[in-house]
Write an enzyme that holds these catalytic residues in place. Structure first.
Site, PDB file in Angstrom:
ATOM      1  N   SER A 122       0.816  -1.215   0.000  1.00 42.02           N
ATOM      2  CA  SER A 122       0.000   0.000   0.000  1.00 42.02           C
ATOM      3  C   SER A 122       0.845   1.258   0.000  1.00 42.02           C
ATOM      4  CB  SER A 122      -0.915   0.015   1.229  1.00 42.02           C
ATOM      5  OG  SER A 122      -0.139   0.025   2.417  1.00 42.02           O
ATOM      6  N   HIS A 143      -2.737  -3.521  -5.750  1.00 37.44           N
ATOM      7  CA  HIS A 143      -3.104  -3.074  -4.408  1.00 37.44           C
ATOM      8  C   HIS A 143      -4.609  -3.200  -4.171  1.00 37.44           C
ATOM      9  CE1 HIS A 143      -3.602   0.393  -1.334  1.00 37.44           C
ATOM     10  NE2 HIS A 143      -3.448  -0.760  -0.715  1.00 37.44           N
ATOM     11  N   GLU A 155      -5.813  -0.974  -7.282  1.00 40.47           N
ATOM     12  CA  GLU A 155      -4.861  -0.100  -7.960  1.00 40.47           C
ATOM     13  C   GLU A 155      -3.820  -0.978  -8.670  1.00 40.47           C
ATOM     14  OE1 GLU A 155      -4.820   3.942  -5.283  1.00 40.47           O
ATOM     15  OE2 GLU A 155      -3.692   2.231  -4.503  1.00 40.47           O
ATOM     16  N   ASN A 193      -4.176   6.421  -0.916  1.00 41.06           N
ATOM     17  CA  ASN A 193      -3.443   6.799   0.291  1.00 41.06           C
ATOM     18  C   ASN A 193      -2.741   8.139   0.154  1.00 41.06           C
ATOM     19  OD1 ASN A 193      -4.094   4.744   2.098  1.00 41.06           O
ATOM     20  ND2 ASN A 193      -2.639   3.346   1.148  1.00 41.06           N
TER      21      ASN A 193
END
Length: 489
Positions: A122, A143, A155, A193
């Protein structure tokens, strides 16, 4: 696509993420081999899958026979050699570069040369990992989000060495698994993130200013439309995880101000008050959680006036009229203003109430003024707050009082999320549709940040951000270049 449903999937790591990936792959018809060094971890992973399948049976999604078939497609092992027949091997282990690289070196010795290798990291650099992975052309980031069975976003992150066909294959496979794959450039935090950082940062910035946490969370849940307030969500994730990601993104961008971690969250992290997992974080989970301090109910106003075009407030005017109030239209009132028993309420534009001598109440932003059950109001005095509460009661809403601060809380958070979204667009992390998709399906936001900005108005957004930046003296709020309004010629 090279990986058909007959392709074997290896998942290394039997934790929450690994077990979730294994379940999704098995539901799609694949034989799956879950590998972990610890028998205890395998037992926990097996129990996690069994619990998820029992829930699916209870909901009627699958029957008992179907659940048994899915479970039967998953094998559990401590021997990495059992990954040998895999067409795709996904690691879902500890977030340490050296450990992941060591694993991929071992996997490369066992799987076929044509097998794809993928990392579920991540936060770590796919490019840096690829430099040490044997056969880097078949390696990419994949991800997933927790909980994997429920979260649709994946992702897809290539390195400069990844063969384009590998990303094509992974994208097709994820669609076959009923996921939403988004191609992402390898940057710290990828999309979610990175772009989500302001949601937490603005919550903790307000907390650091002494604003009541239940007010912050309620404002962003009700007026902001988010499923969970930032402080409650960070408590759920755990400050050990959430604060660490904030620091990793900040460090990954060489201390770029936009991603600055917040001292109020660091204090919780350093004190070991990590949230629900320790029983205490922002909130004390051993006690009754505090209710938002709504303003006391008040009598409905005697007279309400609006301009010929009330702007953002037309939805509230319509509700007032539906409740039986006679709203007078006054040509002297600008859009975005209401006069309530002689005192003016305006929608916020980034300025503090103290800097607006023309109004007595500032109304924070809302995604949908008609739908929100709560109006967030900064009032000049107790009498003005009482008028706001009376107006809110008339239209079946409540008022939360917010201290006077630039951008209030909802507008400031939405604007800064959009700022981060446009930063990602400027940095070619993904296209606008990919960024919005990622934030809706990876962070559970009700709307993509760029979509919100376009509805709000990008010139208006740039002005709001510039106002907040000037009022706070903090360059974290400077508008992203693509939304800055150019100087007149």
């Amino acid at each position: 696509m090279r990986i058909g449903t007959d392709g074997i999937i290896a998942v290394v790591g039997a934790g929450t993420m690994g077990a979730g990936i294994a379940l999704v792959a098995a539901q799609a018809g694949h034989a799956v081999r879950v590998i972990d060094t610890q028998d205890a971890a395998l037992d926990r992973g097996r129990q996690s899958v069994a619990k998820s399948l029992a829930s699916l049976v209870k909901r009627g999604t699958v029957d008992e026979a179907g659940a048994a078939a899915i479970a039967g497609r998953i094998g559990w092992s401590t021997d990495i050699g059992d990954a040998a027949p895999a067409a795709l091997a996904i690691e879902a282990i500890v977030e340490r570069m050296d450990v992941k690289i060591g694993l991929f070196e071992a996997l490369a010795r066992h799987v076929a040369p044509g097998a794809i290798l993928a990392s579920n990291t991540s936060s770590l650099s796919i490019e840096a990992m690829a430099a040490a992975v044997p056969g880097a052309e078949r390696f990419a980031g994949l991800h997933f989000f927790n909980p994997v069975p429920a979260m649709k976003l994946v992702e897809l992150i290539p390195s400069s060495r990844t063969a384009p066909a590998v990303i094509d294959d992974l994208e097709a496979l994820m669609r076959a698994w009923r996921k939403l794959p988004v191609r992402v450039r390898d940057v710290p935090g990828f999309i979610v993130n990175r772009v989500a950082r302001p949601y937490y940062a603005e919550g903790f910035a307000a907390l650091g200013e002494g604003i009541d946490p239940a007010t912050i969370d309620q404002a962003l849940e009700s007026a902001g439309g988010f499923r969970m307030g930032p402080l409650t969500l960070a408590d759920l994730i755990g400050h050990d995880v959430n604060y660490t990601v904030a620091c990793q993104v900040f460090d990954g961008y060489a201390g770029k101000t936009r991603f600055r971690p917040q001292p109020s969250q660091q204090a919780l992290h350093d004190a070991g008050q990590l949230g629900r997992k320790t029983g205490r974080g922002v909130y004390d989970y051993g006690a009754e959680l505090p209710a938002p301090p709504f303003a006391a109910p008040a009598a409905a106003p005697r007279r309400i006036e609006a301009g010929t075009d009330a702007g953002d407030l037309e939805a509230l005017v319509a509700l007032a009229e539906a409740a039986g109030a006679a709203v007078a239209r006054s040509a002297d009132l600008a859009p975005g203003l209401l006069r309530i028993d002689g005192r003016l309420l305006a929608t916020g534009d980034g300025r503090r109430l103290a800097d607006r001598a023309d109004v007595d109440m500032l109304l924070d932003a809302a995604r949908d003024y008609a739908a929100t059950p709560t109006l967030i109001v900064t009032a000049r005095d107790a009498a003005a707050l009482t008028l706001a509460a009376g107006f809110a009661g008339l239209i079946d809403k409540r008022v939360l009082a917010l201290p006077d601060r630039p951008g209030q809380i909802v507008l400031r958070t939405l604007a800064q999320l959009a700022n981060a979204g446009f930063d990602a667009l400027d940095d070619d992390v993904a296209d606008a549709a990919g960024i919005d998709t990622a934030m809706r399906y990876g962070a559970n936001h009700p709307q993509g940040p760029i979509e919100w900005a376009e509805r709000f108005g990008t010139a208006r957004l740039a002005a709001v951000l510039a106002t907040i930046a000037a009022a706070t003296g903090d360059p974290i709020y400077a508008p992203s270049p693509s939304i800055a309004v150019p100087e007149p010629a």
